[in-house]
Design a protein around this motif. Structure first.
Motif, short mmCIF file in Angstrom:
data_model
loop_
_atom_site.label_atom_id
_atom_site.label_comp_id
_atom_site.label_asym_id
_atom_site.label_seq_id
_atom_site.Cartn_x
_atom_site.Cartn_y
_atom_site.Cartn_z
N GLN A 192 -20.38 20.55 10.99
CA GLN A 192 -21.47 21.21 9.98
C GLN A 192 -21.94 22.58 10.95
O GLN A 192 -21.86 23.77 10.28
N VAL A 193 -22.08 22.41 12.14
CA VAL A 193 -22.70 23.53 12.81
C VAL A 193 -21.54 24.52 13.21
O VAL A 193 -21.85 25.77 13.04
N GLU A 194 -20.10 23.98 13.32
CA GLU A 194 -19.03 24.65 13.69
C GLU A 194 -18.81 25.67 12.57
O GLU A 194 -18.38 26.95 12.63
N LYS A 195 -18.92 24.88 11.40
CA LYS A 195 -18.61 25.84 10.10
C LYS A 195 -19.68 26.81 9.79
O LYS A 195 -19.17 28.18 9.50
N VAL A 196 -20.93 26.83 10.11
CA VAL A 196 -21.88 27.64 9.78
C VAL A 196 -21.64 29.01 10.97
O VAL A 196 -22.15 30.07 10.63
N LEU A 197 -21.35 28.49 12.00
CA LEU A 197 -21.11 29.52 13.23
C LEU A 197 -19.81 30.20 13.29
O LEU A 197 -19.63 30.99 14.12
N ALA A 198 -19.08 29.37 12.33
CA ALA A 198 -17.64 30.06 12.52
C ALA A 198 -16.88 30.13 13.77
O ALA A 198 -16.17 31.00 14.23
N GLN A 199 -17.20 29.13 14.68
CA GLN A 199 -16.30 28.99 15.78
C GLN A 199 -16.57 27.55 16.53
O GLN A 199 -17.22 26.84 15.91
N THR A 200 -15.39 27.25 17.23
CA THR A 200 -15.52 25.91 17.99
C THR A 200 -16.77 25.93 19.15
O THR A 200 -16.59 26.85 19.98
N LEU A 201 -17.35 24.82 19.30
CA LEU A 201 -18.43 24.85 20.15
C LEU A 201 -18.24 23.75 21.10
O LEU A 201 -17.72 22.77 20.63
N ASP A 202 -18.96 24.02 22.39
CA ASP A 202 -18.79 22.80 23.46
C ASP A 202 -19.99 21.58 22.80
O ASP A 202 -21.00 22.08 22.40
N GLN A 203 -19.69 20.70 23.27
CA GLN A 203 -20.45 19.51 22.95
C GLN A 203 -20.60 18.41 23.89
O GLN A 203 -19.74 18.49 24.88
#
Length: 379
Positions: A166-177
């Protein structure tokens, strides 16, 4: 006043009103970790885990910052870090612009806190759309909390993947988690160590005041209680380099106040004999290196264009590292004084240089990352 009297006065300073702007600058430029998440996502527990302060809770130590956010400074007396905790996220009229402005140019990371068993994250997604559009926040870390409340491993992985998507879609990037559970019985399953490491990569100072290494002797254990104070003075020294033509005078004054404070902690008063012994223990080349670092740091700031960018960053990094290293060496020296023991000069010199080397590369890389083009901004 002769030279030795001047040096003694330096390490036993009276109040200097000229340093007030420096300490004000330190307070205004604290690095910020912005916690974005729904009520009950575990933001207070996250701060407790990072600071070791189990008393932290909303309303206890938190102060209003904007209409929709509270701040918590840690430590409270001489803060090194500021947490911004978003409240009112579920309100229909939540607007992230004030919170974005509060973090602008200072937020080292936006921590997106998502409870693993809560797939309904529309409020967080809405806020992230505004944050992405602003282009002001550079670093993101997604923190999945309460992971052990989803007992089935496959379902847990699916829940985490769903919220991450959900959050990667809105920020349009792969995120560290990272995935954590703050009430886990087994520390190895809590994920807190991984969380601290991920944040230390974003904000090196966290690695310093969350030092969990085994300490082999009493002096090292003592320094853990003094470390936050030394880091605060180091931060003040670095902050002085933001103020034009102030650092050359302010940095030695701040370091003198730090030495005085450390001596008070050990019940020792600096005199000509102690200061001479300390300087001798640090080595004949220490004074030359110190003066060279101080002089070159300030010279770099005065060079047109260069001094406005790289020079200032280099100055702040060296001010921070030299002040911390001096405090670390002084703490060891003072400890041995209270024990009536001689200090091994090679050991003290190595300790000072190691403290310098440990901080300078991290601070430089952190500054480089801040000055680099914002890879998180939408293309």
């Amino acid at each position: 006043m002769n030279w030795s009297e001047r040096v003694t006065a330096w390490a036993n300073p009276s109040k200097n009103p000229e340093l007030e702007p420096v300490f004000a600058q330190q307070a205004q430029s604290l690095p910020i970790l912005w916690l974005l998440g729904k009520t009950g996502a575990g933001k207070s527990s996250l701060i407790q885990a990072l600071t070791g302060d189990s008393k932290i809770d909303i309303g206890n130590g938190f102060q209003p910052c904007t209409k929709t956010a509270n701040v918590y400074d840690y430590p409270q007396d001489k803060p090194l870090l500021r947490f911004l905790d978003t409240r009112g996220l579920s309100e229909a009229d939540y607007d992230a612009r004030e919170d974005i402005a509060a973090c602008e140019d200072r937020s080292h990371a936006l921590l997106i806190v998502l409870k693993a068993d809560d797939p309904e994250q529309s409020d967080v997604v809405k806020a992230l759309k505004q944050i992405r559009a602003s282009g002001k926040i550079k670093n993101y870390l997604v923190v999945h909390t309460g992971i052990l409340q989803v007992s089935d491993l496959i379902q847990r992985q699916q829940a985490i993947a769903h919220n991450q998507a959900q959050v990667e879609k809105v920020l349009a990037q792969t995120l560290d988690q990272v995935a954590v559970d703050f009430i886990a019985d087994d520390p190895a399953q809590s994920g807190v160590s991984e969380l601290k490491q991920a944040l230390a990569d974003l904000l090196p100072i966290l690695a310093q005041f969350n030092d969990e290494q085994l300490h082999t002797n009493q002096e090292e254990k003592n320094f853990i209680h003094l470390k936050k104070e030394v880091l605060w003075y180091a931060g003040a020294a670095a902050a002085s380099d933001v103020l034009p033509a102030v650092g050359l005078v302010a940095v030695p004054s701040i370091q003198g106040k730090m030495l005085h404070s450390l001596a008070n902690q050990y019940g020792v008063e600096w005199d000509k004999k102690l200061l001479s012994e300390f300087a001798t223990a640090l080595g004949a080349s220490f004074g030359i290196k110190y003066a060279t670092r101080l002089g070159l740091r300030q010279l770099a700031k005065l060079i047109p264009v260069y001094g406005q960018t790289i020079g200032t960053a280099t100055a702040a990094s060296i001010s921070f590292a030299t002040t911390y290293a001096l405090g670390r060496a002084a703490s060891k020296y003072l400890y041995h004084q209270t024990q009536g023991e001689a200090v091994d000069q090679i050991e003290l010199q190595t300790l000072y240089e190691d403290a310098m080397r440990a901080l300078l590369p991290k601070l430089k890389n952190d500054k480089d990352n801040q000055d680099a083009p914002n890879s998180n901004q939408p293309k």
